[in-house]
Design a protein around this motif. Structure first.
Motif: not given
Length: 241
Positions: A74-94
């Motif tokens: 319930d607490a986290i369902q309406h939350v978005g976050s970016l903490i420390e480093t913006a990570e992504s899967f490098p072999y996938l496109t944006a």
């Protein structure tokens, strides 16, 4: 006014004496709250406890009235976050990275993904693999991921990290727009004092693991020539205590 964030005696201390000690604070819905402090003051620790990544020694965080400790979904369902480093899967496109994250939200479709890419200035790189992205482009993608589900609260740790001047202006404008038009609440940590000054509506100073002062940006600038001078004054004042 709805209370978006409530810290209740939140405490997490490490063996090196860093962390956060007895944090009490409320942030109202629609506020853009700036969290300032030197390296090691405990800013990221607070954000990790807000998102349930680490557990406090004592105390709690409530998001829109729900306890992160006891009512996590319930607490986290309406939350978005970016903490420390913006990570992504490098072999996938944006686009594919956002599509992967979008699986967790029923309301996120391809239209919303393209919307977020457009908002963050990544539309022309939508089908480029992220291993080719610069630091600033990765940061934009991290912000796109954070806003994907149209959250009511965004927790952003150094959101302007790696961005060029144009990128900083774009993200500052986005934050203000989401706050004013959608009532989105922001909890932002940054070392870029000028950007905090021109973006945030209220500011808290964290020194030596404790929240030493909280005030509106308007009031601060009525008494000091800049947020930087206010911050320096708080550091010197607390050094004397």
């Amino acid at each position: 006014m709805t209370c978006a964030i409530e810290f209740d005696h939140l405490t997490k201390l490490y063996n090196n004496a860093r962390g956060i000690d007895d944090l009490n604070l409320t942030v109202q819905q629609g506020e853009i709250f700036g969290f300032l402090g030197p390296n090691g003051a405990g800013k990221t620790t607070v954000m990790k406890m807000m998102t349930g990544l680490i557990k406090p020694d004592r105390g709690d965080v409530r998001l829109f009235g729900s306890s992160v400790q006891n009512q996590y979904i319930d607490a986290i369902q309406h939350v978005g976050s970016l903490i420390e480093t913006a990570e992504s899967f490098p072999y996938l496109t944006a686009f594919e990275n956002l599509k992967l994250h979008g699986r967790y939200y029923e309301q996120v479709d391809n239209k919303r993904i393209h919307e977020c890419l457009e908002i963050t200035g990544l539309s022309k790189f939508a089908h480029e693999k992220t291993r080719k992205f610069s630091l600033g482009m990765k940061q934009r993608l991290g912000i796109a991921t954070a806003i994907l589900s149209e959250p009511k609260l965004l927790i952003l740790d150094e959101p302007l990290n790696g961005l060029d001047v144009e990128g900083m202006l774009d993200i500052r404008a986005l934050i203000k727009k989401m706050s004013s038009e959608q009532g989105t609440t922001f909890f932002i940590s940054s070392h870029l004092i000028h950007d905090v000054e021109v973006t945030c509506t209220r500011i808290g100073i964290l020194l030596n693991s404790r929240l030493t002062s909280v005030d509106s940006t308007e009031t601060i600038l009525q008494n000091f020539s800049s947020l930087e001078h206010y911050f320096i004054n708080e550091v010197e004042r607390n050094a004397r205590i």
